[in-house]
Scaffold this motif. Structure first.
Motif, PDB file in Angstrom:
ATOM      1  N   THR A 246       1.328  -1.347   0.168  1.00 53.48           N
ATOM      2  CA  THR A 246      -0.367  -0.458  -0.144  1.00 53.48           C
ATOM      3  C   THR A 246       0.931   1.370  -0.089  1.00 53.48           C
ATOM      4  O   THR A 246      -0.018   1.916  -0.469  1.00 53.48           O
ATOM      5  CB  THR A 246      -0.670   0.319   1.301  1.00 53.48           C
ATOM      6  OG1 THR A 246      -0.118  -0.339   2.141  1.00 53.48           O
ATOM      7  CG2 THR A 246      -1.853  -1.127   1.328  1.00 53.48           C
ATOM      8  N   ASN A 247       2.180   1.347  -0.033  1.00 48.60           N
ATOM      9  CA  ASN A 247       3.018   2.658  -0.012  1.00 48.60           C
ATOM     10  C   ASN A 247       4.346   2.659  -1.021  1.00 48.60           C
ATOM     11  O   ASN A 247       5.498   1.836   0.181  1.00 48.60           O
ATOM     12  CB  ASN A 247       3.254   2.639   1.436  1.00 48.60           C
ATOM     13  CG  ASN A 247       4.607   4.132   1.857  1.00 48.60           C
ATOM     14  OD1 ASN A 247       3.963   5.349   0.825  1.00 48.60           O
ATOM     15  ND2 ASN A 247       4.473   3.885   3.013  1.00 48.60           N
ATOM     16  N   ILE A 263     -14.893   1.753  -2.788  1.00 43.81           N
ATOM     17  CA  ILE A 263     -15.079   0.956  -1.061  1.00 43.81           C
ATOM     18  C   ILE A 263     -13.755   0.933  -0.641  1.00 43.81           C
ATOM     19  O   ILE A 263     -13.826   1.332   0.321  1.00 43.81           O
ATOM     20  CB  ILE A 263     -15.195  -0.702  -2.438  1.00 43.81           C
ATOM     21  CG1 ILE A 263     -16.546  -0.408  -2.452  1.00 43.81           C
ATOM     22  CG2 ILE A 263     -15.297  -1.654  -0.898  1.00 43.81           C
ATOM     23  CD1 ILE A 263     -16.977  -2.158  -3.265  1.00 43.81           C
ATOM     24  N   ALA A 264     -12.502   1.143  -1.566  1.00 42.88           N
ATOM     25  CA  ALA A 264     -11.079   1.371  -0.613  1.00 42.88           C
ATOM     26  C   ALA A 264     -11.108   3.154   0.135  1.00 42.88           C
ATOM     27  O   ALA A 264     -10.648   2.671   1.192  1.00 42.88           O
ATOM     28  CB  ALA A 264     -10.453   0.907  -2.022  1.00 42.88           C
ATOM     29  N   ALA A 265     -11.640   3.364  -0.785  1.00 48.31           N
ATOM     30  CA  ALA A 265     -11.940   5.016   0.015  1.00 48.31           C
ATOM     31  C   ALA A 265     -12.700   5.116   1.077  1.00 48.31           C
ATOM     32  O   ALA A 265     -11.844   5.701   1.895  1.00 48.31           O
ATOM     33  CB  ALA A 265     -12.334   5.567  -1.437  1.00 48.31           C
ATOM     34  N   LYS A 266     -14.221   4.441   1.126  1.00 48.08           N
ATOM     35  CA  LYS A 266     -14.615   4.111   2.427  1.00 48.08           C
ATOM     36  C   LYS A 266     -13.329   3.254   3.218  1.00 48.08           C
ATOM     37  O   LYS A 266     -13.675   3.529   4.972  1.00 48.08           O
ATOM     38  CB  LYS A 266     -15.516   3.617   1.901  1.00 48.08           C
ATOM     39  CG  LYS A 266     -17.152   3.810   3.474  1.00 48.08           C
ATOM     40  CD  LYS A 266     -18.226   3.276   3.156  1.00 48.08           C
ATOM     41  CE  LYS A 266     -18.736   2.947   4.071  1.00 48.08           C
ATOM     42  NZ  LYS A 266     -20.069   2.371   3.735  1.00 48.08           N
ATOM     43  N   GLU A 273      -4.263  -2.951  -7.425  1.00 52.75           N
ATOM     44  CA  GLU A 273      -4.506  -4.014  -8.688  1.00 52.75           C
ATOM     45  C   GLU A 273      -3.393  -3.361  -9.252  1.00 52.75           C
ATOM     46  O   GLU A 273      -4.088  -2.257 -10.262  1.00 52.75           O
ATOM     47  CB  GLU A 273      -5.733  -4.214  -9.355  1.00 52.75           C
ATOM     48  CG  GLU A 273      -6.578  -5.563  -8.053  1.00 52.75           C
ATOM     49  CD  GLU A 273      -8.163  -6.109  -9.226  1.00 52.75           C
ATOM     50  OE1 GLU A 273      -8.086  -5.538  -9.818  1.00 52.75           O
ATOM     51  OE2 GLU A 273      -8.824  -6.828  -8.673  1.00 52.75           O
ATOM     52  N   ILE A 274      -2.761  -3.824 -10.236  1.00 48.92           N
ATOM     53  CA  ILE A 274      -1.965  -2.839 -11.138  1.00 48.92           C
ATOM     54  C   ILE A 274      -1.807  -3.313 -12.695  1.00 48.92           C
ATOM     55  O   ILE A 274      -1.603  -4.523 -12.676  1.00 48.92           O
ATOM     56  CB  ILE A 274      -0.452  -3.113 -10.545  1.00 48.92           C
ATOM     57  CG1 ILE A 274      -0.767  -2.916  -9.257  1.00 48.92           C
ATOM     58  CG2 ILE A 274       0.265  -1.759 -11.399  1.00 48.92           C
ATOM     59  CD1 ILE A 274       0.607  -3.037  -8.732  1.00 48.92           C
ATOM     60  N   ALA A 275      -2.213  -2.800 -13.744  1.00 51.58           N
ATOM     61  CA  ALA A 275      -2.272  -3.124 -15.315  1.00 51.58           C
ATOM     62  C   ALA A 275      -0.775  -3.288 -15.554  1.00 51.58           C
ATOM     63  O   ALA A 275      -0.616  -1.911 -15.429  1.00 51.58           O
ATOM     64  CB  ALA A 275      -3.533  -2.693 -16.055  1.00 51.58           C
ATOM     65  N   ALA A 289      -9.961  -3.211  -1.538  1.00 52.25           N
ATOM     66  CA  ALA A 289     -10.115  -2.830   0.214  1.00 52.25           C
ATOM     67  C   ALA A 289     -10.229  -4.263   0.667  1.00 52.25           C
ATOM     68  O   ALA A 289      -9.722  -4.715  -0.586  1.00 52.25           O
ATOM     69  CB  ALA A 289     -11.825  -2.560   0.405  1.00 52.25           C
ATOM     70  N   ALA A 290      -9.562  -4.672   1.855  1.00 52.41           N
ATOM     71  CA  ALA A 290      -9.845  -5.741   2.330  1.00 52.41           C
ATOM     72  C   ALA A 290     -10.489  -6.827   1.916  1.00 52.41           C
ATOM     73  O   ALA A 290     -10.940  -8.055   1.681  1.00 52.41           O
ATOM     74  CB  ALA A 290      -9.182  -5.414   3.690  1.00 52.41           C
TER      75      ALA A 290
END
Length: 340
Positions: A246-247, A263-266, A273-275, A289-290
């Motif tokens: 995450t960092n 959802i992750a923001a909340k 996920e990386i393209a 999010a988890a």
């Protein structure tokens, strides 16, 4: 003959698109006086091919070496001028305003030979231009110095730590890159113990190239304004990878490539996920999010674009074994570096 007023209207329509001047849409200049890329059928005048019988594509970007299995991350732009000994004398110029980050004058320590790396900010994105095989760097040029677009920074040459570059194909190797991680030196020391890294963060392994030919052609097209951000965002996806991290520096360096996820923001970010495109450029990063994560693994390959892999396999980032796709050693190495 075109009437002068009609000519002025046509010219104006080319120079002003959506209220912006064309110059504002062409952030990158050619690093030499050779502009034959824009000439119809001018490729062999522009690209330095790897051998007389090879096609012009061998000097271009992509999976163009070793029958498509070796990447060439830049353009080999051939010389226009030589001295009495047949040595290239073309001035090499900065492609855009920027700051000199690194100068290597120890040609035997790099496949690039003598090379320069310059940092540019375009549409808020950090882009790094690289100029390789130089015979000489401008005497007063130093790391940390700012340069202007078109400013002479070096002289074209044939330097390399590998086999000597023949005079007939003297060229500048020109790249436009994203920087993967500014902790590269520490990562390399940990993951390649005993191996030399003579260039710190400015090792070529830490610079993933964009298709410079496409950029130069796209920004020259008067039919639509060029956007570097949109160029990167619209890359064709080779694979998508989940990372439980995450960092890492890339997120801060390229925030414009981070996608929104309510959802992750909340709930909070538990991974990304990386393209990746076929050259390993991370061009879209979505926080997750988890509650959205379906694996306990730290790294998981989520999908592969098989058509893109068949067309451009040269970075060998993924491999198919027993009917299943997985990250190859090169792919795992890239993800490890990105998230270090």
């Amino acid at each position: 003959m075109i009437h002068p007023v009609v000519r002025w209207i046509l010219l104006s329509s080319c120079l002003f698109i959506n209220g912006s001047s064309l110059l504002a849409q062409t952030p990158f200049r050619f690093p030499t006086a050779n502009h034959a890329l824009y000439d119809v059928g001018g490729e062999l005048k522009f690209f330095a091919v790897t051998a007389p019988e090879k096609p012009w594509t061998s000097g271009s970007f992509g999976c163009v070496r070793d029958n498509g299995w070796r990447i060439h991350e830049g353009l080999d732009i051939r010389h226009l001028q030589t001295d009495r000994r047949g040595e290239p004398t073309d001035p090499i110029m900065a492609t855009a305003d920027g700051t000199v980050m690194y100068i290597n004058k120890r040609s035997g320590l790099s496949n690039y030979g003598n090379y320069i790396v310059i940092r540019h900010i375009v549409e808020g994105l950090e882009i790094y231009s690289l100029y390789g095989h130089l015979s000489a760097v401008r005497a007063d040029l130093k790391a940390g110095e700012t340069v202007k677009a078109g400013e002479v920074i070096a002289t074209m040459g044939r330097t390399s730590s590998n086999e000597a570059i023949a005079k007939y194909r003297a060229h500048v190797h020109f790249e436009l890159n994203v920087l993967i991680n500014d902790n590269f030196a520490a990562w390399y020391k940990r993951n390649a113990p005993g191996e030399r890294n003579d260039h710190g963060e400015w090792n070529g392994q830490n610079l993933n190239g964009l298709d410079v030919r496409e950029i130069l052609l796209d920004e020259h097209n008067p039919a639509h304004p060029f956007s570097l951000l949109e160029f990167i965002r619209s890359q064709t996806e080779l694979c998508r990878v989940f990372v439980r991290a995450t960092n890492f520096p890339y997120l801060k360096r390229y925030p414009a490539l981070v996608l929104p996820n309510p959802i992750a923001a909340k709930e909070g970010v538990a991974g990304y996920e990386i393209a990746f495109n076929y050259n390993g450029v991370p061009f879209a990063l979505m926080p997750v999010a988890a509650s959205e994560i379906k694996t306990k693994a730290r790294i998981q390959l989520l999908s592969v674009n098989e058509k893109e892999y068949r067309a451009n396999p040269c970075r060998k980032l993924v491999v198919e074994r027993g009917g299943h796709w997985q990250l190859a050693d090169a792919g795992l190495r890239l993800v490890s570096l990105l998230t270090y």
